[in-house]
Design a protein around this motif. Structure first.
Motif, PDB file in Angstrom:
ATOM      1  N   UNK A  33      22.742  18.640 -51.191  1.00 35.53           N
ATOM      2  CA  UNK A  33      23.422  19.455 -50.720  1.00 35.53           C
ATOM      3  C   UNK A  33      23.110  20.807 -50.958  1.00 35.53           C
ATOM      4  N   UNK A  34      21.727  20.894 -50.528  1.00 31.17           N
ATOM      5  CA  UNK A  34      21.219  22.321 -50.404  1.00 31.17           C
ATOM      6  C   UNK A  34      21.146  22.642 -48.925  1.00 31.17           C
ATOM      7  N   UNK A  35      21.205  23.907 -48.545  1.00 34.27           N
ATOM      8  CA  UNK A  35      20.839  24.764 -47.343  1.00 34.27           C
ATOM      9  C   UNK A  35      19.225  24.837 -47.184  1.00 34.27           C
ATOM     10  N   UNK A  36      18.935  24.875 -45.685  1.00 34.36           N
ATOM     11  CA  UNK A  36      17.395  25.272 -45.521  1.00 34.36           C
ATOM     12  C   UNK A  36      17.176  26.619 -46.503  1.00 34.36           C
ATOM     13  N   UNK A  37      18.019  27.526 -46.576  1.00 32.13           N
ATOM     14  CA  UNK A  37      18.044  28.627 -47.190  1.00 32.13           C
ATOM     15  C   UNK A  37      17.599  28.584 -48.599  1.00 32.13           C
ATOM     16  N   UNK A  38      18.350  27.548 -49.306  1.00 40.85           N
ATOM     17  CA  UNK A  38      18.118  27.227 -50.554  1.00 40.85           C
ATOM     18  C   UNK A  38      16.934  26.613 -50.840  1.00 40.85           C
ATOM     19  N   UNK A  39      16.681  25.564 -50.008  1.00 44.55           N
ATOM     20  CA  UNK A  39      15.396  24.663 -50.076  1.00 44.55           C
ATOM     21  C   UNK A  39      14.185  25.755 -50.407  1.00 44.55           C
ATOM     22  N   UNK A  40      14.315  26.654 -49.088  1.00 41.64           N
ATOM     23  CA  UNK A  40      12.851  27.468 -48.821  1.00 41.64           C
ATOM     24  C   UNK A  40      12.867  28.468 -50.203  1.00 41.64           C
ATOM     25  N   UNK A  41      13.984  28.836 -50.452  1.00 38.35           N
ATOM     26  CA  UNK A  41      14.027  29.807 -51.525  1.00 38.35           C
ATOM     27  C   UNK A  41      13.441  29.283 -52.951  1.00 38.35           C
ATOM     28  N   UNK A  42      14.076  27.906 -53.284  1.00 37.86           N
ATOM     29  CA  UNK A  42      13.278  27.160 -54.168  1.00 37.86           C
ATOM     30  C   UNK A  42      12.070  27.020 -54.184  1.00 37.86           C
ATOM     31  N   UNK A  43      11.522  26.935 -53.268  1.00 37.89           N
ATOM     32  CA  UNK A  43      10.135  26.303 -53.036  1.00 37.89           C
ATOM     33  C   UNK A  43       9.527  27.683 -53.202  1.00 37.89           C
ATOM     34  N   UNK A  44       9.775  28.623 -52.705  1.00 35.75           N
ATOM     35  CA  UNK A  44       9.089  29.830 -52.994  1.00 35.75           C
ATOM     36  C   UNK A  44       8.968  30.118 -54.516  1.00 35.75           C
ATOM     37  N   UNK A  45      10.102  30.074 -55.082  1.00 35.98           N
ATOM     38  CA  UNK A  45      10.199  30.209 -56.431  1.00 35.98           C
ATOM     39  C   UNK A  45       9.283  29.425 -57.267  1.00 35.98           C
ATOM     40  N   UNK A  46       9.108  28.163 -56.838  1.00 40.21           N
ATOM     41  CA  UNK A  46       8.485  27.305 -57.568  1.00 40.21           C
ATOM     42  C   UNK A  46       7.049  27.160 -57.156  1.00 40.21           C
ATOM     43  N   UNK A  47       6.501  28.400 -56.392  1.00 38.23           N
ATOM     44  CA  UNK A  47       5.034  28.570 -55.972  1.00 38.23           C
ATOM     45  C   UNK A  47       4.537  27.428 -54.862  1.00 38.23           C
ATOM     46  N   UNK A  48       5.555  26.870 -54.237  1.00 40.91           N
ATOM     47  CA  UNK A  48       5.243  25.924 -53.370  1.00 40.91           C
ATOM     48  C   UNK A  48       5.762  26.287 -52.028  1.00 40.91           C
ATOM     49  N   UNK A  49       5.788  25.238 -51.125  1.00 41.34           N
ATOM     50  CA  UNK A  49       6.644  25.530 -49.773  1.00 41.34           C
ATOM     51  C   UNK A  49       7.215  24.361 -49.572  1.00 41.34           C
ATOM     52  N   UNK A  50       7.671  24.277 -48.332  1.00 45.04           N
ATOM     53  CA  UNK A  50       8.228  23.221 -47.640  1.00 45.04           C
ATOM     54  C   UNK A  50       7.081  22.565 -46.853  1.00 45.04           C
ATOM     55  N   UNK A  51       7.129  21.296 -46.537  1.00 45.54           N
ATOM     56  CA  UNK A  51       6.193  20.764 -45.673  1.00 45.54           C
ATOM     57  C   UNK A  51       6.718  20.864 -44.303  1.00 45.54           C
ATOM     58  N   UNK A  52       5.681  21.130 -43.292  1.00 50.42           N
ATOM     59  CA  UNK A  52       6.099  21.044 -41.898  1.00 50.42           C
ATOM     60  C   UNK A  52       6.478  19.618 -41.464  1.00 50.42           C
ATOM     61  N   UNK A  53       7.255  19.386 -40.377  1.00 52.05           N
ATOM     62  CA  UNK A  53       7.506  17.884 -40.235  1.00 52.05           C
ATOM     63  C   UNK A  53       6.313  16.931 -39.763  1.00 52.05           C
ATOM     64  N   UNK A  54       5.109  17.830 -39.190  1.00 52.15           N
ATOM     65  CA  UNK A  54       3.924  16.911 -39.016  1.00 52.15           C
ATOM     66  C   UNK A  54       3.413  16.393 -40.086  1.00 52.15           C
TER      67      UNK A  54
END
Lengths: 432, 432, 432, 432
Positions: A299-320
């Motif tokens: 139950x996190x938004x894209x905004x939270x997922x994106x911010x978390x990934x940035x904080x964690x030094x990573x990123x989200x995957x592309x769908x491909x």
């Protein structure tokens, strides 16, 4: 949807199997929908707790409306509609079909009663059975893609019903539970590992074997730079570290619109989380309980997922990237049939990518757009997917409230970046 | 509410009568509330069709909460509240009592169930009966004003329940009816006559005999210039002439805010009116039916009543004029007990002022304000009336959905000038 | 406005005096308007800091539009309008005159330039002078009420210009000052005393001698119960005691809508007050300075005035009580001509009611409504006052930014209960 | 922005050239900004006609703030800021730098005056010149990327100033013109041809030679299916055929959100178009004039561009397709220096792709996202682009109000899909 003529013809030879398969799956899926309502009482069917949520009653009726509109009225000679109001009331968004009741007012309808809606389902089922039995082979084959679409559509609403009733119970200060909690085997998550992928020119999209939504095609090539995916989902414990590190108070971690949303909505944790005496508890379909650190965050938004990934030094995957990585991964996992109705702890000791299917939908960094050469089908069913390709992000993999038979490697779910009531979580990615 | 000490004492001598009277009226009023729900099915109890409307379930629970909060918790030793959530859920607006559920979200609650709410009423009734029976005479006398307030409060909610369910059925495209129509005797309205009054120094406000809300006092003097009132209410036919003459398109007839509201809401007729093939029909508690020209017009806002009066060359009465004119008029008329649930045609051949009580609440030109010397009582019940004395207008006389025993000559109802879902109509006035 | 025919005729004999008086006052008032702009630079004329505020440029042009529309176009043969756009741009709210520019967009207009607006004023003045000189006696007498209205209208906008520029400077973080502060003589306020009035049948409203707005009549009788008024205005020190006692955190002191506004707007002090290092400072036309405890409190809404009075154990006066009490009080006080542009400390040692005129407009408890028999005049000028008689409260007495010659005992100013940018304060009242 | 260390070093050897180049371009760009204001009068500098628009004064000050903040305060020893308020007032969106004035309130500021803002520019220029002259070679080389960014930033605001003043003049019913129209040579557009491209693995993104914004890299590979682009832009005549064919009334042509926007905003033509006596005229920087059928259509949203393309049987290009197609196309076209301030008719007789640069920004179907491996730079300047990668679409090629030296083949402009005040138009694409 939108299967080409050629494919419809190729199903011809196996029409008896097809007919039996449809009849069997129709019964199974329609009754699965109703089984989800077993724990509810009449009052629960009526409420719309926010504009995105629909009352359970509406889901039950709308899925029947879909069969009535696209099969019975269109293809069953002499069919009379069950109730002349229902075309207006239970059309969701098909402007080509006609006017419809305003989405945000679905909770204003006391009538038709729940009983009438079940009668509508009985009436639809009876005629659908007749149609599936009596349709000549050629007609059945021609309609096969639409029947598949109807069945998959109903499965999508099964997931929506659980998402929605969870929210309906959430806004109620008495916080009812849908069902008691079912205990999970695992309690400790394995460490997260990075799994690398070489990239290059990859094929993406549905092959054309079996059903897929029109947005999963055409199959086409994409060039991917080398990348790595995390072996498992982000856990509550990991997410809590983000919270504790000021994740919700540091604009530099957020997209600009995300930060504005976070401030306006006063977000300080995922949806359904409550801080009680310094501890996080959360509302689940089994009621309020402690947030367990090894369960996947949900139950996190894209905004939270994106911010978390940035904080964690990573990123989200592309769908491909996600689809490429999922190649060869078995479509197994924690689905609605498992009865947890919540993501569970990743099993220890397993190799490869875990939790790719089930548990939570995984946000990708890919805005939802048509693949090269994508054309929605003609007519009303062309409205199914294509017209939503704007300001949404793709999620992959299915969740703990998705029917297991509904998920595919190429399946593209999508939500607006601020939506949080779907069972969505996070898998980290990075350049390899 | 707010009866002075002296009056409480004066009831002492007749305590047995008082006790019997209270027990009898408590039963009568509480069961009348529930009788109003006979035509409803479970789903109807849940819906809130706009922020001003409350679900039937909420009305049933809130009226019990009133007795539980101000009597049982306060005065019945050892009383345990029925459900610890209900104090929060069913407090309407008493900030002194504690936090409460947001008014506009009342339709988001599937739980407690309708059955649980009836159980809450049973529980409350049982303890109220015991309290009314067992309270010592002195205690009963001291509490008498609050008991009266509780009974009158419940009657107010009886009217609100019918107003609200009418609106709930209205927003439903299936437009259910509450009950079949009951035929009225009369079909032709007598001509309107002017009845003149001399004015001068007049006494206004409740005498202190019997119950009255605190806003009906103190009794005091007002100076009235000579004036005249119309002998009967404005009819649909008369109102239609206003519509036909461009009443809804001529800003010069409207108050400035009224015109802004009219434009923003795209008003072109009273609430519940629909133009079908060039004829007006309207939604009633008996379903959709033709607008009859001799029935009193109903469901108009203050803005419309004021614009109509200006168009007609008259004005609305002040509430003092109305009260002065009502002196000596019998409190008889078309009330909820008559079962029409709609205003009826004025009877022919009668002299004097007709339809002063019942049929429709009559908008006055008086902003709702405290009378000279008005002081709300101390404590939570002081919030009953006084804090709403701003941006509202007073209506007089009761309506076809008001309990007959609830109305008084000094009774001051009030609504915001743009409210239309109450049964409100128009009586013309002018200088004499 | 709306002076009867009879009165117009009675002015006939003294037409030369009248003509000279008009010519003199026209020059005086028009140039006073422009003198108010002396401290401004071009940029200041353009800004609209909130929907209620108009740019200075707009005031300058609108007051000319008033004369152009109601005199020059109507009565000066062969007059050609200065600019065909101006009728649309500078009509405030006269729907009868034609369409107009949306009020809240007045700050979106860079053109006409400030220079063009001054040219518009020159053009108007020139033709007005000619009209006032050349109009035959009968015509002048007939137009006299409208000329008076135009002059008084311009004076109202003088006050609005100062109210508005104060707000324009307030929203600017650089907080410019309009003029340096002028020192006041007094620094300590006398103690507050109660002055009692017997009430009874009193005459209220304008006598008909000299100019008055239509809303000040007809003169009529009101019955007043005995009452008392405070001898002076409430001071900042007294108001601060209310703040310190939790006045802005105690809903029981507030009207229901007032409390909602207070919460939504996060009010915790009068408009323009800022807490700096535990001390209150406030923005004035002379810039930011310390709140002085003996000065009258200013820039409070009706909601705050009402809550303060309740907290102080008193109430606000009705406008009739105020008018009755002001009988015989000299119309003297701190007006715009005194150059303070802010209320000043009440003088010590004076008897009777102090500060009744000037300093701050005094909120009354009277909703703004038409007096018995009130009829707005026919035509566009009938829109001047009557159409605003809804959801506003009356204020009396004038303020430190009101022209002294503009105020009368019967003068009725009015604002919505949440408005705070006008120079409004508090005088306590109670039953005698 | 974000140029890698290596590149900064490689500029070392040519430091004298660099210094002269910077000094020259600084003067040129700063004075070009001010030259754009020549046609304006003081009042025009102040107005903000909608939240997206900034007053001219704000642009002038903000571009100075950029140099002051990122150069002078950071790198010029002993520099004292021009005005302590300006850091707050003229910071646009750099949360890392500190608090800032609310964007939508930029039109509320009469002060600082226009003159003071020009003084601020003088002050900044003087210190920038000194810094550019006196900085040691190593320092200059290290700062080179930021200086480039400052210059490019100022050029972006040059375009914004013309977009914004056009809108400011539009909302003014007097509709001022910025400059008289400059006649264009061409009046008839050549027929539209399709130009095909083979696709395959293509390189996308900036090479690293010369300046580019961080969002133009990293350079990476994309796989493109074969595609075709239209040889020229869509014309007003072609767009009018879409309007005439009911384009604004047919939901099936629109994205779902697009249709909702179209309905809510009552769109029926591009922004600035007005129907007068059955003919389309439009507001331009040269005032109101007839829509000419062969000029490129301009001021359409993404929603309109997308709907038009669907109606025309094509689609929009992806930004990668556009960039691939632009390979080898000379960066020539109708830019701000040409003085048309409006797109002009494509020249006849030319081969290849026309109008790829200048005239109008071309909407692509690509949501604005980071390229694979994209990382914003550290610190405040990392906020320049990355945080806006959500719910926006990419536009390519520059417009008639873009400085010619500012455009690149890899340049990625971006706007929300409902934005229309930028000079945006349409080029069709399709599968090959």
């Amino acid at each position: 949807m939108g299967l080409p003529e050629a494919q419809a013809e190729s199903t011809m030879g196996k029409c008896d199997d097809l007919r039996h398969d449809f009849l069997r799956r129709y019964e199974q899926i329609r009754s699965a929908t109703e089984a989800l309502c077993d724990p509810l009482i009449t009052e629960d069917y009526i409420v719309q707790s926010m504009p995105d949520v629909s009352p359970t009653k509406w889901h039950l009726a709308h899925t029947s409306w879909f069969f009535e509109t696209f099969f019975l009225k269109a293809h069953l000679g002499g069919y009379r509609e069950f109730n002349p109001h229902f075309g207006y009331l239970f059309n969701s968004y098909y402007v080509t079909v006609g006017d419809r009741h305003c989405r945000q007012n679905r909770g204003q309808l006391s009538r038709p009663t729940v009983e009438e809606v079940y009668a509508y389902r009985r009436h639809t089922d009876e005629h659908m059975r007749r149609l599936l039995r009596d349709l000549p082979d050629a007609g059945l084959a021609a309609l096969a893609p639409v029947i598949e679409l109807g069945l998959n559509h109903e499965q999508q609403h099964q997931e929506l019903m659980l998402m929605d009733i969870k929210h309906v119970f959430w806004v109620n200060p008495m916080r009812p539970a849908y069902l008691p909690r079912k205990a999970a085997a695992q309690s400790e998550a394995p460490p997260m590992r990075w799994q690398e992928f070489a990239g290059g020119v990859c094929w993406v999209g549905h092959e054309g074997e079996g059903f897929a939504f029109d947005n999963e095609g055409p199959r086409h090539r994409e060039f991917l730079e080398p990348f790595a995916l995390a072996s498992r989902l982000v856990t509550n414990g990991e997410y809590q570290a983000f919270i504790d590190d000021g994740g919700y108070r540091r604009p530099e971690l957020w997209l600009s619109t995300g930060w504005a949303t976070c401030a306006a909505e006063q977000w300080n944790a995922p949806l359904y989380w409550i801080s009680e005496d310094g501890k996080w508890v959360h509302h689940t379909l089994a009621g309020l309980r402690a947030v367990e650190r090894d369960e996947p965050v949900c139950h996190v938004s894209y905004f939270e997922a994106d911010a978390f990934a940035r904080w964690a030094g990573g990123r989200l995957a592309s769908e491909m990237e996600w689809e490429e990585a999922a190649d060869g991964v078995a479509i197994e996992g924690n689905f609605v049939e498992d009865g947890f109705h919540h993501p569970v702890v990743a099993s220890a000791g397993a190799g490869g990518l875990q939790q790719m299917f089930g548990d939570v939908w995984e946000w990708t960094r890919s805005p939802y757009a048509g693949y090269p050469g994508y054309r929605p089908s003609a007519g009303a069913l062309g409205e199914y997917n294509g017209k939503f390709m704007c300001n949404q992000f793709v999620l992959r993999g299915g969740s703990a409230v998705t029917p297991g038979s509904h998920v595919r490697r190429t399946y593209r779910n999508f939500f607006a970046p601020d939506a949080r009531w779907q069972f969505a979580g996070i898998r980290l990615a990075r350049e390899a």
